[in-house]
Design an enzyme around this catalytic site. Sequence first.
Site, PDB file in Angstrom:
ATOM      1  N   LYS A  52      30.859-103.964  67.269  1.00 59.52           N
ATOM      2  CA  LYS A  52      30.828-105.378  67.325  1.00 59.52           C
ATOM      3  C   LYS A  52      31.728-105.980  68.237  1.00 59.52           C
ATOM      4  O   LYS A  52      31.303-107.003  68.858  1.00 59.52           O
ATOM      5  CB  LYS A  52      31.379-105.797  65.871  1.00 59.52           C
ATOM      6  CG  LYS A  52      30.434-105.608  64.729  1.00 59.52           C
ATOM      7  CD  LYS A  52      30.916-105.551  63.302  1.00 59.52           C
ATOM      8  CE  LYS A  52      29.807-105.198  62.351  1.00 59.52           C
ATOM      9  NZ  LYS A  52      30.441-105.130  60.788  1.00 59.52           N
ATOM     10  N   GLN A  96      36.041-105.626  57.931  1.00 62.81           N
ATOM     11  CA  GLN A  96      35.126-104.557  57.619  1.00 62.81           C
ATOM     12  C   GLN A  96      35.266-104.110  56.359  1.00 62.81           C
ATOM     13  O   GLN A  96      36.348-103.457  55.843  1.00 62.81           O
ATOM     14  CB  GLN A  96      35.298-103.555  58.807  1.00 62.81           C
ATOM     15  CG  GLN A  96      34.546-102.476  59.040  1.00 62.81           C
ATOM     16  CD  GLN A  96      33.202-102.686  59.440  1.00 62.81           C
ATOM     17  OE1 GLN A  96      32.741-103.644  60.132  1.00 62.81           O
ATOM     18  NE2 GLN A  96      32.177-102.080  58.537  1.00 62.81           N
ATOM     19  N   ASP A 119      30.662-113.495  58.035  1.00 62.36           N
ATOM     20  CA  ASP A 119      29.732-112.410  57.319  1.00 62.36           C
ATOM     21  C   ASP A 119      28.667-113.159  56.077  1.00 62.36           C
ATOM     22  O   ASP A 119      28.046-112.487  55.723  1.00 62.36           O
ATOM     23  CB  ASP A 119      30.581-111.381  56.925  1.00 62.36           C
ATOM     24  CG  ASP A 119      30.630-109.966  57.690  1.00 62.36           C
ATOM     25  OD1 ASP A 119      29.479-109.964  58.355  1.00 62.36           O
ATOM     26  OD2 ASP A 119      31.500-109.251  57.475  1.00 62.36           O
TER      27      ASP A 119
END
Length: 284
Positions: A52, A96, A119
């Site tokens: 990422k 994460q 997200d």
Amino acid sequence: MILIDGKKTAFELREELAAKVAAGRHAGRRPPGLAVILVGEDPASQVYVNNKERACLAVGIVSFAFHLPAETGQDELLALIAECNARPNVDGILLQLPLPPHLDAQACLLAIDPAKDVDGFHPQNVGRLSIGLPGFAPCTPAGVMELLKRYDLSPAGKKAVVVGRSNIVGKPLAMLLARPGAYSDATVTLCHLRTANIAGECRTAEFLFLAVGRPGFVTVDMVREGAVVIDVGINRTPQGLRGDADFESVSRKARAITPVPGGVGPMTIAMLLKNTVQAWQDLA
Ligand code: NAP
């Protein structure tokens, strides 16, 4: 048969995003910023986070890496999230998952400013998606919708079957497919472990979406002639990465299909970048 190339599509999308960022920079704006928070040393998470961060760099997004030790406490993590919420050079926050077991992931996701929730996991964004308000959709299902659009495969008025009802893939995908719009407006059936006749349900699908996590789960006899098959599954097997469909046989019956790897997978990070650039543009 159309082989849906997620790698190529993700590359094209990244080029478009890089051009948008470059135009903003040319106009004197600061670069978009993504805070990437990783707690602990889980090797798979480290690989995802590195990918990422590298992808951010390639389109001109600045990534702020916060790699915290596994023993980080809940209050410390919440304080970092609050700091990222407040920082004007941070447009998106990526926490994460999974977190170490002593941390409360839901409480941490709730603490992220919904306007920076790139997200799409914050309940406010989930709610917005469900009632059709603008907001961030989770990256994997959003990537699936982007593939349909870019390959001009419209499920409007068609029978769509989604297998798998997780909060990150199946459920939001079903909502995206069912909402009004040119590349949605599908009639959606959402299947799971308790579905009575899974093979029969799959056979009704003009558009079949698989997010099960079982290699080769869908065999050719479960697929309708000419179906569009979008395989989200990523399963590690001794033969390498495999999807949820038996690609060899299903691809001979499908009108279009995503391979694994190289289908939906590359779109997830591309959509994270898209959401981050969107958050940056929203602030302009
Ligand atoms: P998950 O949370 O484990 O959910 C799996 C879903 O499949 C559940 O809803 C489960 O039903 C359903 N299911 C399992 N076995 C079934 C069966 N025999 N018949 C019918 N339904 C069944 O998985 P996930 O996180 O959604 O991920 C699904 C797959 O997508 C995995 O292979 C994952 O690696 C992959 N994935 C890929 C990406 C990407 O491309 N970037 C991102 C995320 C996930 P119940 O709800 O009844 O248990």
